[in-house]
Scaffold this active site. Structure first.
Site, short mmCIF file in Angstrom:
data_model
loop_
_atom_site.label_atom_id
_atom_site.label_comp_id
_atom_site.label_asym_id
_atom_site.label_seq_id
_atom_site.Cartn_x
_atom_site.Cartn_y
_atom_site.Cartn_z
N LYS A 197 0.85 -1.20 0.00
CA LYS A 197 0.00 0.00 0.00
C LYS A 197 0.87 1.24 0.00
O LYS A 197 1.95 1.25 0.62
CB LYS A 197 -0.87 0.03 1.26
N GLY A 255 -22.67 5.11 1.50
CA GLY A 255 -21.59 5.61 0.64
C GLY A 255 -21.95 5.41 -0.82
O GLY A 255 -22.00 4.29 -1.30
N ALA A 270 -18.39 3.07 2.20
CA ALA A 270 -17.67 4.33 2.43
C ALA A 270 -16.28 3.99 2.99
O ALA A 270 -15.53 3.27 2.34
CB ALA A 270 -18.47 5.22 3.38
N ASP A 292 -6.64 4.12 -5.37
CA ASP A 292 -7.35 3.84 -4.11
C ASP A 292 -8.12 5.11 -3.78
O ASP A 292 -8.25 6.00 -4.63
CB ASP A 292 -6.33 3.46 -3.02
P1 NAD Z 1 -15.18 7.00 -3.21
O1 NAD Z 1 -14.32 8.00 -2.52
O2 NAD Z 1 -15.50 7.17 -4.64
O3 NAD Z 1 -16.59 6.88 -2.43
C1 NAD Z 1 -16.72 6.89 -1.05
C2 NAD Z 1 -18.04 7.63 -0.75
O4 NAD Z 1 -18.30 7.50 0.65
C3 NAD Z 1 -17.98 9.12 -1.07
O5 NAD Z 1 -19.10 9.49 -1.86
C4 NAD Z 1 -17.99 9.78 0.31
O6 NAD Z 1 -18.64 11.04 0.31
C5 NAD Z 1 -18.75 8.74 1.12
N1 NAD Z 1 -18.51 8.80 2.56
C6 NAD Z 1 -17.33 9.03 3.21
N2 NAD Z 1 -17.53 8.94 4.54
C7 NAD Z 1 -18.83 8.66 4.73
C8 NAD Z 1 -19.63 8.45 5.87
N3 NAD Z 1 -19.12 8.55 7.11
N4 NAD Z 1 -20.94 8.17 5.71
C9 NAD Z 1 -21.48 8.09 4.48
N5 NAD Z 1 -20.76 8.27 3.35
C10 NAD Z 1 -19.47 8.55 3.47
O7 NAD Z 1 -14.49 5.59 -2.92
P2 NAD Z 1 -14.77 4.21 -3.65
O8 NAD Z 1 -13.72 3.98 -4.67
O9 NAD Z 1 -16.21 4.12 -4.05
O10 NAD Z 1 -14.46 3.21 -2.46
C11 NAD Z 1 -15.42 2.97 -1.43
C12 NAD Z 1 -14.85 1.93 -0.47
O11 NAD Z 1 -14.55 0.72 -1.19
C13 NAD Z 1 -13.52 2.34 0.19
O12 NAD Z 1 -13.48 1.80 1.49
C14 NAD Z 1 -12.47 1.67 -0.69
O13 NAD Z 1 -11.27 1.44 0.02
C15 NAD Z 1 -13.19 0.37 -1.03
N6 NAD Z 1 -12.69 -0.26 -2.25
C16 NAD Z 1 -12.72 0.39 -3.44
C17 NAD Z 1 -12.25 -0.24 -4.59
C18 NAD Z 1 -12.31 0.42 -5.94
O14 NAD Z 1 -12.13 -0.29 -6.94
N7 NAD Z 1 -12.57 1.72 -6.02
C19 NAD Z 1 -11.73 -1.54 -4.51
C20 NAD Z 1 -11.72 -2.20 -3.28
C21 NAD Z 1 -12.21 -1.55 -2.14
#
Ligand code: NAD
Length: 344
Positions: free
Chosen positions: A72, A173, A230, A108
């Protein structure tokens, strides 16, 4: 116990920001894991995140059967930072390059495919550049597809049917992954409650006919399945006690505050699908296309197979225990020639 192979902390010469690159394991092959660019009140919180998330990536790769270990990168942005992001990304690229291929990065939280182009000006150890630049692009559609496959399997186990139109979901989220998951669930005819701290996401809720509620109400909604999409750390002894759902499965990384919290869920009769399994779609797709030269269709078929991985939940043992045991067993793999990102 310090179980990482190496953790590099550097003050980026161009940006002045703390750059952390943590390589947890290369026992199974090249370490992989995204580059997080986020605000931390103290840079040491970013160091903690890199250490925790890189170890979780080793489990995720092992559970997905990938010939890779976990790593990471964290770019720890101080509160109120108004500087340019590109110098920090270039700084991260320099540190990653110095590891000589032990670790390759990708997007990420806080970074995307375009940022991989910037990191790629300093190192070739980068996944998920835009498709037009020869990469596999944004990983979130595959992560969302894998999450929906996991949700079908979970519903089959918990409710006796994988028919999503018969179920209700609370999606916490509505970002890149959560927004797509919610849209796919709506298309499948599911009933939806959704929340995001970003009010602008309400428009998506309205477009897909989902009920918009506060994040607290979403967490404690009386639905069949809570979908954390989220940030991590959602499941604590206190939050588990307040849950009114019957199952939890979502893409958010590191949902448990501590491993023991999985057993609290199990004791409450709430089936929890471990996030390293549920959220692996993006990494399965990216490594499939970029390392193993799979076609788009073949890579997405592997993503859909996440549902089979979760079939273990049919046993009386909690899925968390099964996931942990499998990850530990798989960590004994030997390195293979496949586990290296190709030259870009
Ligand atoms: P992103 O930043 O696009 O979306 C996250 C969303 O959560 C945002 O809209 C944000 O406003 C919202 N948020 C933040 N804190 C919050 C809270 N306390 N309550 C409600 N909403 C809240 O991120 P993403 O790429 O969609 O990733 C989401 C999760 O999935 C993360 O934990 C990330 O590590 C995990 N993840 C993502 C991927 C990927 O391919 N993007 C892969 C594996 C895991």
């Amino acid at each position: 116990m310090f179980s990482h192979e190496q953790v590099v902390v550097r003050r980026g010469p161009e940006s002045g920001l703390p750059i952390v690159v943590a390589v947890h394991s290369t026992a199974a092959g090249q370490a992989i894991g995204g580059c997080r660019m986020a605000v931390y009140p103290d840079w040491r919180d970013g160091l903690d995140d890199a250490i925790r998330l890189s170890a979780a990536m080793t489990d995720k790769c092992a559970l997905a059967g990938l010939p890779n270990g976990g790593g990471k990168t964290v770019i720890a942005v101080p509160p109120g930072f108004t500087g340019d992001r590109e110098p920090a990304l270039r700084d991260a690229g320099v540190v990653i390059d110095e590891l000589n291929g032990a670790y390759a990065t990708g997007p990420d939280v806080g970074t995307g495919p375009d940022d991989m182009m910037t990191i790629g000006t300093r190192t070739r150890w980068v996944f998920c550049r835009p498709v037009e630049a020869g990469g596999s692009g944004d990983s979130s559609p595959a992560t969302a597809a894998g999450t929906v496959a996991a949700l079908r399997a979970l519903c089959e186990v918990r409710f006796g049917s994988g028919d999503l139109s018969r179920r209700s979901f609370a999606v916490l989220g509505l970002g890149r992954v959560g927004g797509t998951v919610a849209t796919l669930l709506a298309e499948a005819g599911a009933r939806l409650v959704v929340a995001d701290v970003d009010e602008s996401r309400r428009a998506l809720a309205e477009a897909i006919g989902a009920r918009w509620v506060s994040p607290d109400d979403c967490r404690t909604a009386a639905v069949d399945v809570l979908v954390p999409a989220a940030m991590g750390g959602l499941l604590t002894p206190a939050s588990v006690a307040a849950l009114r759902c019957r199952a939890v499965a979502g893409p958010a990384n590191n949902q448990l505050d501590a491993p023991g919290t999985a057993e609290l869920l199990h004791r409450r009769g709430i089936l929890w699908a471990p996030d390293p399994v549920v959220s692996a779609g993006g990494i399965i797709h990216a490594t499939g296309v970029e390392l193993r030269q799979l076609s788009e269709e073949a890579a997405m078929a592997e993503v859909a197979a996440i549902g089979d991985t979760l079939a273990a939940a049919e046993t009386r043992v909690s899925p968390a225990t099964i996931a942990r045991d499998r990850a530990e067993a798989a960590r004994g793999q030997v390195p293979t020639a496949q586990g290296q990102v190709s030259e870009g």
